[in-house]
Design a protein around this motif. Structure first.
Motif, PDB file in Angstrom:
ATOM      1  N   HIS A   1       0.017  -3.397 -13.346  1.00 46.69           N
ATOM      2  CA  HIS A   1       0.416  -3.771 -15.033  1.00 46.69           C
ATOM      3  C   HIS A   1       2.186  -2.666 -14.645  1.00 46.69           C
ATOM      4  O   HIS A   1       2.291  -2.898 -15.791  1.00 46.69           O
ATOM      5  N   ASP A   2       2.111  -1.726 -14.100  1.00 41.68           N
ATOM      6  CA  ASP A   2       2.908  -1.027 -13.810  1.00 41.68           C
ATOM      7  C   ASP A   2       4.497  -1.305 -14.008  1.00 41.68           C
ATOM      8  O   ASP A   2       4.278  -2.238 -12.244  1.00 41.68           O
ATOM      9  N   ARG A   3       5.979  -1.467 -14.510  1.00 46.02           N
ATOM     10  CA  ARG A   3       6.855  -2.672 -14.529  1.00 46.02           C
ATOM     11  C   ARG A   3       7.182  -1.547 -13.431  1.00 46.02           C
ATOM     12  O   ARG A   3       7.985  -3.126 -12.090  1.00 46.02           O
ATOM     13  N   GLY A   4       7.179  -0.406 -12.834  1.00 44.40           N
ATOM     14  CA  GLY A   4       8.388  -0.062 -11.748  1.00 44.40           C
ATOM     15  C   GLY A   4       7.801  -1.181 -10.981  1.00 44.40           C
ATOM     16  O   GLY A   4       8.501  -1.325  -9.222  1.00 44.40           O
ATOM     17  N   PHE A   5       6.170  -0.716 -10.253  1.00 44.01           N
ATOM     18  CA  PHE A   5       5.679  -1.159  -8.777  1.00 44.01           C
ATOM     19  C   PHE A   5       5.967  -2.497  -9.154  1.00 44.01           C
ATOM     20  O   PHE A   5       6.301  -2.960  -8.067  1.00 44.01           O
TER      21      PHE A   5
ATOM     22  N   THR B   1       8.021  -4.448  -9.754  1.00 39.44           N
ATOM     23  CA  THR B   1       9.491  -5.128 -10.087  1.00 39.44           C
ATOM     24  C   THR B   1       9.797  -4.322  -8.246  1.00 39.44           C
ATOM     25  O   THR B   1      10.647  -5.805  -7.778  1.00 39.44           O
ATOM     26  N   ALA B   2       9.489  -3.624  -7.947  1.00 44.60           N
ATOM     27  CA  ALA B   2      10.199  -3.157  -6.603  1.00 44.60           C
ATOM     28  C   ALA B   2       8.808  -3.989  -5.674  1.00 44.60           C
ATOM     29  O   ALA B   2       9.417  -4.330  -4.621  1.00 44.60           O
TER      30      ALA B   2
ATOM     31  N   ARG C   1       5.577 -11.187 -15.059  1.00 40.38           N
ATOM     32  CA  ARG C   1       4.208 -10.643 -15.020  1.00 40.38           C
ATOM     33  C   ARG C   1       2.830 -10.757 -14.213  1.00 40.38           C
ATOM     34  O   ARG C   1       2.691 -12.005 -14.354  1.00 40.38           O
ATOM     35  N   VAL C   2       1.992  -9.858 -13.559  1.00 40.46           N
ATOM     36  CA  VAL C   2       1.416 -10.074 -12.622  1.00 40.46           C
ATOM     37  C   VAL C   2       0.263 -10.696 -13.711  1.00 40.46           C
ATOM     38  O   VAL C   2      -0.498  -9.699 -14.615  1.00 40.46           O
ATOM     39  N   ALA C   3      -0.812 -11.789 -13.777  1.00 43.67           N
ATOM     40  CA  ALA C   3      -1.377 -11.959 -14.108  1.00 43.67           C
ATOM     41  C   ALA C   3      -3.160 -11.639 -13.392  1.00 43.67           C
ATOM     42  O   ALA C   3      -4.066 -11.450 -14.026  1.00 43.67           O
ATOM     43  N   GLY C   4      -2.760 -11.101 -11.924  1.00 46.65           N
ATOM     44  CA  GLY C   4      -3.909 -11.241 -11.274  1.00 46.65           C
ATOM     45  C   GLY C   4      -3.445 -10.670 -10.061  1.00 46.65           C
ATOM     46  O   GLY C   4      -3.372 -11.806  -9.189  1.00 46.65           O
ATOM     47  N   PHE C   5      -4.452 -10.194  -9.131  1.00 45.28           N
ATOM     48  CA  PHE C   5      -4.140 -10.478  -7.677  1.00 45.28           C
ATOM     49  C   PHE C   5      -5.456 -10.885  -6.840  1.00 45.28           C
ATOM     50  O   PHE C   5      -7.237 -10.154  -7.730  1.00 45.28           O
ATOM     51  N   ILE C   6      -5.792 -11.932  -6.365  1.00 43.59           N
ATOM     52  CA  ILE C   6      -7.000 -12.139  -5.728  1.00 43.59           C
ATOM     53  C   ILE C   6      -6.669 -11.998  -4.707  1.00 43.59           C
ATOM     54  O   ILE C   6      -6.324 -12.610  -3.585  1.00 43.59           O
ATOM     55  N   HIS C   7      -8.085 -11.712  -4.367  1.00 37.78           N
ATOM     56  CA  HIS C   7      -8.119 -10.428  -3.158  1.00 37.78           C
ATOM     57  C   HIS C   7      -9.425 -11.478  -2.181  1.00 37.78           C
ATOM     58  O   HIS C   7     -10.190 -12.374  -2.880  1.00 37.78           O
ATOM     59  N   LEU C   8      -8.902 -12.427  -0.986  1.00 36.02           N
ATOM     60  CA  LEU C   8      -9.230 -13.254  -0.198  1.00 36.02           C
ATOM     61  C   LEU C   8     -10.179 -12.322   1.472  1.00 36.02           C
ATOM     62  O   LEU C   8      -9.418 -11.968   2.133  1.00 36.02           O
ATOM     63  N   GLY C   9     -11.637 -13.178   1.716  1.00 37.79           N
ATOM     64  CA  GLY C   9     -12.359 -12.327   3.077  1.00 37.79           C
ATOM     65  C   GLY C   9     -12.983 -13.180   3.129  1.00 37.79           C
ATOM     66  O   GLY C   9     -13.772 -13.615   2.709  1.00 37.79           O
ATOM     67  N   THR C  10     -13.736 -12.733   4.093  1.00 40.08           N
ATOM     68  CA  THR C  10     -15.211 -12.523   4.786  1.00 40.08           C
ATOM     69  C   THR C  10     -16.310 -11.520   3.721  1.00 40.08           C
ATOM     70  O   THR C  10     -16.154 -10.656   4.777  1.00 40.08           O
TER      71      THR C  10
ATOM     72  N   ALA D   1       0.755  -0.976   0.088  1.00 38.51           N
ATOM     73  CA  ALA D   1       0.199  -0.392   0.024  1.00 38.51           C
ATOM     74  C   ALA D   1       0.885   1.502  -0.085  1.00 38.51           C
ATOM     75  O   ALA D   1       0.774   2.141  -0.951  1.00 38.51           O
ATOM     76  N   GLY D   2       2.323   1.476   0.637  1.00 38.77           N
ATOM     77  CA  GLY D   2       2.765   2.627   0.609  1.00 38.77           C
ATOM     78  C   GLY D   2       3.546   2.252  -0.439  1.00 38.77           C
ATOM     79  O   GLY D   2       3.564   3.826  -0.838  1.00 38.77           O
ATOM     80  N   LEU D   3       3.694   0.983  -1.412  1.00 36.44           N
ATOM     81  CA  LEU D   3       4.499   1.424  -2.354  1.00 36.44           C
ATOM     82  C   LEU D   3       3.713   1.977  -3.381  1.00 36.44           C
ATOM     83  O   LEU D   3       4.308   2.541  -4.137  1.00 36.44           O
ATOM     84  N   ALA D   4       2.672   1.745  -3.447  1.00 37.19           N
ATOM     85  CA  ALA D   4       1.591   1.623  -4.765  1.00 37.19           C
ATOM     86  C   ALA D   4       1.355   3.497  -4.569  1.00 37.19           C
ATOM     87  O   ALA D   4       1.248   3.992  -5.396  1.00 37.19           O
ATOM     88  N   THR D   5       1.537   4.429  -3.170  1.00 34.72           N
ATOM     89  CA  THR D   5       1.501   5.613  -2.785  1.00 34.72           C
ATOM     90  C   THR D   5       2.425   6.253  -3.670  1.00 34.72           C
ATOM     91  O   THR D   5       2.304   7.069  -4.517  1.00 34.72           O
ATOM     92  N   ARG D   6       3.759   5.624  -3.225  1.00 36.29           N
ATOM     93  CA  ARG D   6       4.804   5.992  -4.325  1.00 36.29           C
ATOM     94  C   ARG D   6       5.074   5.666  -5.054  1.00 36.29           C
ATOM     95  O   ARG D   6       5.334   7.274  -6.230  1.00 36.29           O
TER      96      ARG D   6
END
Length: 192
Positions: free
Chosen positions: A145-149, A151-152, A161-170, A66-71
Motif C-alpha cells: 500500500h505504500d506508494r513510495g515502495f 513505485t520504486a 496499484r497492488v491488489a495483492g501478493f500471492i506467495h507460492l511454494g511447497t 526485501a532490501g527495498l522494504a528495509t530501506r
C-alpha cells in the motif's frame, strides 16, 4: 438440471491458504506456473478491460524487494518489527506473483468493479495454486500500500496499484482449521 462437479465443490469447501512463513522451495517453475496464471485470469471482467496485470517475482527480484522494504520502512520511520515484516514477506518467499490493478478509463465499468476484478484474480490465483498442489497465501501489508515502495519496486503508473501478493511454494506443515463464518448470522433470505 445442472451438472455438478463434486470434486471442485469439495475443494472449495475445504480450501485453506497456507501461512506464507511455512512455504519453502521448491516453488512452481515457469511451466508449472503457466496453467495457474491462466486459471487466475479466467475471472469476472466486466467490459473485458483486463484491469490487472501480473508480475512474477523470482529469487533475485524477491531479494531486491526485501532490501527495498528495509530501506523504505526505515525512511518512513517504522519500528523494527513493522519494517522486518515487510522485508520478510519477500526474503522468505519461494516465489511471488504481484497482482497489479490497472484502473482503465471506461464510461461503462466503474473503477470499483475493476478493483473487484483484480481481487477476483488474486483469489483465483490462490485457489489455482492450491488446486495444483502448491502451498499459497495472499498477502498485502504496508509494502502493498505504500506508494513510495510500490513505485520504486514496480514502476507503477498513476492508474495502477497492488491488489495483492500471492506467495507460492511447497507447504511444510498443514495449518489447523480455523473458525468459519456463521451463515445464520450473515445470510438473509428474501422470498417476496
Amino acid at each position: 438440471m445442472p451438472t455438478p462437479n463434486p470434486a471442485a465443490l469439495e475443494f472449495l469447501l475445504t480450501r485453506r491458504s497456507r501461512p506464507s512463513k511455512t512455504l519453502r522451495q521448491p516453488a512452481p517453475d515457469r511451466a508449472a506456473l503457466m496453467p495457474i496464471l491462466t486459471a487466475a485470469t479466467r475471472t469476472p471482467d466486466h467490459g473485458k478491460l483486463e484491469p490487472w496485470r501480473l508480475i512474477v517475482l523470482e529469487r533475485a527480484a524477491l531479494d531486491r524487494l526485501a532490501g527495498l522494504a528495509t530501506r523504505q520502512g526505515e525512511k518512513l520511520g517504522f519500528d523494527h518489527d513493522q519494517t522486518e515484516k515487510g522485508r520478510r514477506q519477500f526474503a522468505d518467499s519461494p516465489l511471488c506473483v504481484a497482482v497489479i490493478e490497472v484502473q482503465r478509463a471506461s464510461d461503462k465499468v466503474p473503477v470499483i468493479e475493476q478493483s473487484y476484478s483484480a481481487g477476483a484474480v488474486c483469489l483465483a490465483l490462490l485457489n489455482a495454486a492450491l488446486a495444483a498442489g502448491w502451498g499459497a497465501n495472499w498477502l498485502s501489508g504496508w509494502v502493498g500500500h505504500d506508494r513510495g515502495f510500490v513505485t520504486a519496486a514496480f514502476d507503477l503508473a498513476e492508474n495502477e496499484r497492488v491488489a495483492g501478493f500471492i506467495h507460492l511454494g511447497t507447504e511444510t506443515s498443514e495449518p489447523p482449521e480455523r473458525p468459519r463464518p456463521d451463515l445464520d448470522a450473515i445470510v438473509t433470505w428474501v422470498s417476496t
